[in-house]
Design an enzyme around this catalytic site. Structure first.
Site, PDB file in Angstrom:
ATOM      1  N   TYR A   1       0.859  -1.183   0.000  1.00  0.00           N
ATOM      2  CA  TYR A   1       0.000   0.000   0.000  1.00  0.00           C
ATOM      3  C   TYR A   1       0.893   1.229   0.000  1.00  0.00           C
ATOM      4  CZ  TYR A   1       0.401   0.100   5.225  1.00  0.00           C
ATOM      5  OH  TYR A   1       0.834   0.117   6.531  1.00  0.00           O
ATOM      6  N   THR A   2       0.334   2.347  -0.479  1.00  0.00           N
ATOM      7  CA  THR A   2       1.145   3.549  -0.631  1.00  0.00           C
ATOM      8  C   THR A   2       1.462   4.212   0.698  1.00  0.00           C
ATOM      9  OG1 THR A   2      -0.878   4.817  -1.031  1.00  0.00           O
ATOM     10  CG2 THR A   2       0.352   4.014  -2.977  1.00  0.00           C
TER      11      THR A   2
ATOM     12  N   GLU B   1       1.785  -0.951  -6.283  1.00  0.00           N
ATOM     13  CA  GLU B   1       1.402  -0.077  -5.177  1.00  0.00           C
ATOM     14  C   GLU B   1      -0.109   0.140  -5.233  1.00  0.00           C
ATOM     15  OE1 GLU B   1       2.903   1.340  -2.646  1.00  0.00           O
ATOM     16  OE2 GLU B   1       5.061   1.170  -3.062  1.00  0.00           O
TER      17      GLU B   1
ATOM     18  N   ASP C   1       2.944  -3.514   5.040  1.00  0.00           N
ATOM     19  CA  ASP C   1       1.951  -3.395   3.973  1.00  0.00           C
ATOM     20  C   ASP C   1       1.856  -4.672   3.118  1.00  0.00           C
ATOM     21  OD1 ASP C   1       4.634  -2.391   3.277  1.00  0.00           O
ATOM     22  OD2 ASP C   1       3.821  -1.983   1.289  1.00  0.00           O
TER      23      ASP C   1
END
Length: 243
Positions: free
Chosen positions: A21-22, A85, A137
């Protein structure tokens, strides 16, 4: 396109897919950062919350998405992987969920990548899998089971969390060594012998985030160990694949 890429080392071909994830406030901000030479980071794709997919690095090139890490005993994750991403603020906004349109786009993109590069389900990984203790993440709210139902990634139904024998920090002995060997066999970067130290706890947490997210505490309880055994039992036979 991002200028942050290079050549894959040792002529490696991508045989793993890493999902991230960003962890930034907005998707536009994340995309701009991944394309900024000052950031020294990038990924092959970014998937926005509305399902828009933007390619930033050619799949043939080595994007700078994974950093320090290892999988299956091989370092330089960037050279053997493709990185996606997924726009999500993560801890900045209390780990929000992922919109359906976004997950549908991730499934389409991931499935296409895996088909074209012959990436096996057990090589679809979380960033946290390759960098335990350093990265978390895409987090425990990421719906891995939804991807698996669509044919993307390796998954077994997690064993429910129940009272029973556990292994935790400070423990020693054959059971701890067995846990270490099972995690290493699956691909995690862990020594095969030693006591239950903080680094092993970090690996157990990474495993739980991906495969048993109901309780992420770094304690190897019956549910964690049973889920791990189920995954190992469902791996393809060695003669059916090569890495």
């Amino acid at each position: 396109m991002s200028p942050n890429f290079g050549m894959r080392r040792d002529a490696r071909k991508p045989d793993a897919l890493i999902l991230h994830y960003t962890g930034m406030e907005t998707g536009e901000g994340a995309q701009a950062w991944l394309c900024d030479p000052r950031s020294e980071v990038s990924s092959h794709y970014i998937v926005h919350e509305d399902g828009r997919i933007v390619q930033m690095v050619r799949e043939a090139d080595r994007a700078w998405h994974a950093g320090r890490g290892s999988w299956g005993g091989v370092d330089d994750v960037n050279s053997f992987s493709i990185g996606i991403e997924i726009v999500n603020a993560g801890p900045l906004h209390g780990f929000p969920g992922f919109p359906d349109a976004q997950i549908e786009a991730v499934i389409r993109l991931s499935g296409d990548i895996c088909r074209r590069h012959r990436i096996f389900p057990h090589r679809v990984l979380a960033h946290s899998d390759t960098a335990p203790g350093r990265k978390i993440d895409p987090g425990e709210r990421f719906p891995w089971h939804v991807l698996a139902a669509a044919g993307v990634g390796h998954y077994v139904l997690p064993m429910p969390v129940t009272p029973g024998k556990i292994l935790q920090e400070g423990d020693r002995g054959a059971a701890v060594d067995g846990l270490r060997r099972m995690l290493a066999r699956y691909g995690y970067d862990v020594e095969k012998e030693g006591f239950f130290d903080p680094s092993l706890s970090a690996v157990v947490q990474a495993f739980q985030r991906h495969f048993r997210p109901a309780q992420v505490d770094g304690v190897a309880d019956l549910s964690t160990c049973g889920t791990l055994r189920g995954l190992l039992d469902s791996l393809p036979d060695a003669e059916n694949y090569s890495m």
